[in-house]
Enzyme design. Structure first.
Site, short mmCIF file in Angstrom:
data_model
loop_
_atom_site.label_atom_id
_atom_site.label_comp_id
_atom_site.label_asym_id
_atom_site.label_seq_id
_atom_site.Cartn_x
_atom_site.Cartn_y
_atom_site.Cartn_z
N ASP A 25 0.76 -0.97 -0.14
CA ASP A 25 -0.04 -0.21 -0.10
C ASP A 25 1.16 1.25 0.12
O ASP A 25 1.71 1.67 0.78
CB ASP A 25 -0.81 0.54 1.61
CG ASP A 25 -1.99 1.38 1.93
OD1 ASP A 25 -1.85 1.89 0.60
OD2 ASP A 25 -2.47 1.13 2.38
N LYS A 91 3.32 11.43 -3.37
CA LYS A 91 1.32 10.98 -3.88
C LYS A 91 1.17 11.91 -4.73
O LYS A 91 0.46 11.01 -5.75
CB LYS A 91 0.76 9.86 -3.79
CG LYS A 91 0.35 8.46 -3.52
CD LYS A 91 -0.34 7.86 -2.65
CE LYS A 91 -1.32 6.90 -3.73
NZ LYS A 91 -2.33 6.06 -2.66
N GLU A 188 -6.86 0.29 -4.81
CA GLU A 188 -7.41 0.26 -3.05
C GLU A 188 -8.50 0.01 -2.85
O GLU A 188 -8.45 -0.59 -1.60
CB GLU A 188 -6.66 2.28 -2.62
CG GLU A 188 -5.15 1.83 -2.50
CD GLU A 188 -4.77 4.00 -2.40
OE1 GLU A 188 -6.11 4.32 -2.16
OE2 GLU A 188 -3.88 4.28 -2.70
N ASP A 210 -13.26 5.15 1.65
CA ASP A 210 -11.71 4.98 1.95
C ASP A 210 -11.60 6.68 2.22
O ASP A 210 -11.01 7.62 1.58
CB ASP A 210 -10.78 4.57 1.29
CG ASP A 210 -9.27 4.85 1.25
OD1 ASP A 210 -9.23 5.37 2.39
OD2 ASP A 210 -8.42 3.71 0.78
P1 ADP Z 1 -2.96 7.30 3.07
O1 ADP Z 1 -3.63 6.09 2.76
O2 ADP Z 1 -3.23 7.42 2.38
O3 ADP Z 1 -1.55 7.15 3.35
P2 ADP Z 1 -3.65 6.20 6.11
O4 ADP Z 1 -5.21 5.46 5.68
O5 ADP Z 1 -2.50 6.08 6.46
O6 ADP Z 1 -3.33 7.23 5.11
O7 ADP Z 1 -4.75 7.00 7.36
C1 ADP Z 1 -3.88 8.63 7.49
C2 ADP Z 1 -4.54 9.62 7.75
O8 ADP Z 1 -5.39 8.72 9.00
C3 ADP Z 1 -3.10 10.45 8.53
O9 ADP Z 1 -4.23 11.68 8.65
C4 ADP Z 1 -3.94 10.10 10.16
O10 ADP Z 1 -4.15 12.01 10.53
C5 ADP Z 1 -5.53 9.66 9.70
N1 ADP Z 1 -5.97 9.03 11.39
C6 ADP Z 1 -4.92 7.66 12.34
N2 ADP Z 1 -5.72 7.28 13.41
C7 ADP Z 1 -6.39 8.69 13.13
C8 ADP Z 1 -7.67 8.65 14.28
N3 ADP Z 1 -7.56 7.92 15.64
N4 ADP Z 1 -8.17 9.95 14.56
C9 ADP Z 1 -8.47 10.13 13.51
N5 ADP Z 1 -7.63 10.27 12.22
C10 ADP Z 1 -5.98 9.33 12.31
MG MG Z 2 -4.37 4.31 2.24
#
Ligand code: ADP
Ligand code: MG
Length: 629
Positions: A25, A91, A188, A210
């Site tokens: 991912d 990205k 995704e 998502d």
């Molecule tokens: P990506 O797929 O874009 O890399 P992720 O799915 O890993 O992103 O999500 C990252 C986002 O999730 C970030 O903006 C992070 O702040 C948010 N995030 C992670 N944990 C929490 C939480 N407990 N509450 C709110 N937002 C969260």
């Molecule tokens: Mg993601």
């Protein structure tokens, strides 16, 4: 030395020969690598036991004799101190020009255009988004190879469903730079559906919501007999948790009476970090408030208590935007919210209680959240990678994705002939036959376009190429088959082949830049709004093309065989040709008028055509040996 055959080709591999295949991912914020071990997909941890790798790369000043770069957690920790050389959210730049990157000026580093794409200016020189992503991918590759103590056979890499050709190609290029064999790129949300094993569940229509760090995707999947079909995808590739952080930081600054103008890059990085911390803390159960505390470079100290309610209201426009995209994708898929059998939440941002509540209320059911929302996508990709590498016992999982905009080619008069309709499932290959317009035409130029409008001018040009070496024939005699092939990664190639002579030409479409979601959305919007207008315009253009073709054909017949006609017959044809030409010359002529005049000329030349045919047959028969006929 002779080779010893140790297993029959195609036979299943014994456990020691298992190919190491992983799912990656490659996220805007976080990246993960997962693999199927002992039949179970799991995320692979780094040496510290962490599975999440921040998608951040910091380039060090080569003049300082530094080691070159920092990747992941180290880079993230250094971001506030060295924002200009620490690249996060790369990205968003993949396969884009600077102008196409949403909110590019809000990034803490400098983005410039070089060789037609957005690149990052760092102390260590310009870095392409592919190079930066390759650092992240290579880190995950080494993690997997260390963990299995074996070389990596290949990887399935996930991309947002909204990624276009250029963005997908950039992702593949990044993998290649990292020395990774890409088994497939998958969307995704699609990977998330696999992770939840929806394919083993009840048949029906599912929604995948998502919300990650920088992208929002929503997909509607239909499961029938263990096969998923993506009915429609939508979303916004520039909306995610980062925007919630920005909105919260802006709200806090406003409460503190601070203008954003006086902030420097390191202030912005610090504010963003703190906003994110506070946001995530507010997702906890029964949290009444969390204090937002930051010291700005100006010496100002900010300390502001934030309640969940305040957070929800200052970010409401963002949540509303996601729900608008949800309603739109349901319309695209032609299903109602009540028809959705299950809703899957993916992405770290779906941990926010407001998202769970809003989505749950909209669909009238509690969304599925039992898998870790950060890991779901990597897990699903791992399951797919395992199957593609030939490791899995079960039959191959068949997954169908869709293309976001129709693909077609330009035909006479600047019209678009749609060959692959929007939301077609991929991989796909579709063909259509075309012919030449003029007698003796030996080349045909093909113009590949993308969009929903009927006129080429209103669509996006993807590529042009020419088919040469068509043997000279009468207009309309050549059969040119144009085939559009969209592979499983969403990449398009177009081939044209003249069926009689076999001459062919083809092109792989790799546009040098992509379309933003806003552009896709507005192209769709326009096509809905203008459908009627387009149809009328199309009818006129088509009538003109037919009329013009009729005149060209008649003129060429007259040049060849005018002698067959009596004076009166000739006058009659000339008269009808003149009437048709007058309509063609008149820009205000309607489709019906042109069609009637064309029809009249066709009628008027019927007898002439019959005479020519008889003459042709007689010529062919006289003075030739039978074998030649
Ligand atoms: P990506 O797929 O874009 O890399 P992720 O799915 O890993 O992103 O999500 C990252 C986002 O999730 C970030 O903006 C992070 O702040 C948010 N995030 C992670 N944990 C929490 C939480 N407990 N509450 C709110 N937002 C969260
Ligand atoms: Mg993601």
């Amino acid at each position: 030395m002779a080779l010893l055959q140790i297993s029959e080709p195609g036979q299943s591999l014994d456990p020691h020969q298992r190919r190491v295949a992983v799912g990656i991912d490659l996220g805007t914020t976080h990246s993960l690598v997962a693999s199927v071990r002992h039949g179970v997909a799991e995320c692979l941890p780094d040496e510290q036991g962490k599975v999440i790798l921040p998608s951040v790369v910091r380039y060090l000043d080569p003049a300082q004799g530094g080691a070159g770069r920092q990747i992941g957690h180290d880079a993230l920790s250094a971001q506030a101190q060295d924002p200009a050389n620490t690249i996060s959210s790369v990205k968003r730049l993949m396969g884009r020009t600077r102008a196409q990157v949403a909110d590019v000026e809000k990034l803490s580093y400098d983005v410039v255009d070089a060789d037609g794409m957005a690149v990052v200016k760092t102390v260590a020189g310009n870095k392409t988004p592919m190079e930066v992503s390759a650092e992240i991918l290579a880190t995950l590759r080494f993690r997997a190879e260390d963990s299995f103590d074996d070389d990596l056979f290949g990887a399935v890499i996930t991309v947002p469903a909204y990624f276009d050709d250029a963005q997908r190609q950039a992702t593949k290029d990044a993998a290649q730079l990292a020395g990774i064999e890409v088994l497939r790129l998958i969307n995704e949300p699609t990977a998330a559906a696999i992770a939840y094993g929806l394919d083993n569940g009840a048949e029906g229509v599912y929604a995948i919501y998502d919300l990650g760090g920088g992208t929002f995707d929503v997909s509607i999947l239909r499961l029938t007999q263990g096969v998923f079909e993506v009915l429609a995808t939508g979303g916004d590739s520039a909306l995610g948790g980062d925007d919630y952080d920005q909105a919260l930081a802006a709200w806090v600054l406003e409460q503190a009476g601070q203008g954003a103008g006086a902030l420097d890059a390191s202030d912005r990085a610090r504010l963003h970090r703190e906003a994110r911390r506070v946001k995530e803390a507010l997702s906890g159960e029964d949290v009444e408030s969390e204090t937002f505390a930051v010291n700005l470079s100006s010496g100002t100290a900010i300390g502001q208590a934030v309640t969940p309610g305040e957070f929800e209201s200052c970010t409401k426009p963002l949540t509303d935007r996601t729900m608008r995209a949800v309603r739109k994708v349901l319309r695209d898929a032609d299903v109602d919210a009540q028809d959705i059998k299950g809703v899957v939440l993916v992405g770290g941002s779906t941990r926010m209680p407001v998202i769970r509540r809003t989505v749950g209320e909209f669909f009238g059911q509690t969304p599925l959240t039992n898998l870790n929302p950060d890991e779901v996508v990597a897990l699903g990709a791992a399951i797919q990678a395992n199957a593609l590498a030939g490791n899995s016992q079960e039959g191959d999982l068949l997954l169908l994705d869709v293309i976001p905009l129709s693909l077609g080619i330009e035909t006479m008069g600047g019209l678009v002939e749609r060959i692959v309709p929007r939301n077609s499932t991929i991989p796909t290959a579709l063909a259509q036959d075309f012919t030449t317009y003029q007698d003796g035409q030996t080349a045909m130029s093909l113009h590949v376009v993308q969009g929903e409008r009927d006129l080429v001018a209103d669509c996006r040009s993807l590529a042009k190429f020419t088919l040469r070496g068509i043997p000279p024939m009468a207009a309309g005699a050549a059969r040119i088959r144009v085939t559009f092939t969209v592979d499983a990664d969403g990449l398009l190639s177009v081939a044209a082949k003249e069926q009689i002579s076999g001459v062919e030409a083809s092109i792989e479409v790799k546009p040098s830049y992509g379309l933003s979601d806003e552009q896709i959305a507005s192209m769709l919007q326009e096509s809905f709004a203008t459908a009627e207008e387009d149809m009328a315009a199309r009818a006129v253009v088509e009538a003109r093309v037919d009329g013009q073709r009729m005149i060209v054909a008649t003129q060429s017949a007259l040049t060849a065989d005018a002698g067959l006609l009596s004076e009166k017959e000739r006058q009659n044809i000339d008269e009808r040709m003149k009437v048709l030409q007058a309509f063609l010359d008149n820009q205000a002529a309607s489709a019906a008028e042109i069609e009637a005049a064309t029809e009249s000329l066709a009628k008027g030349t019927e007898a002439f055509a019959a005479m020519r045919m008889n003459k042709g047959i007689q010529q062919a028969l006289s003075g030739r040996k039978v074998e030649e006929v």
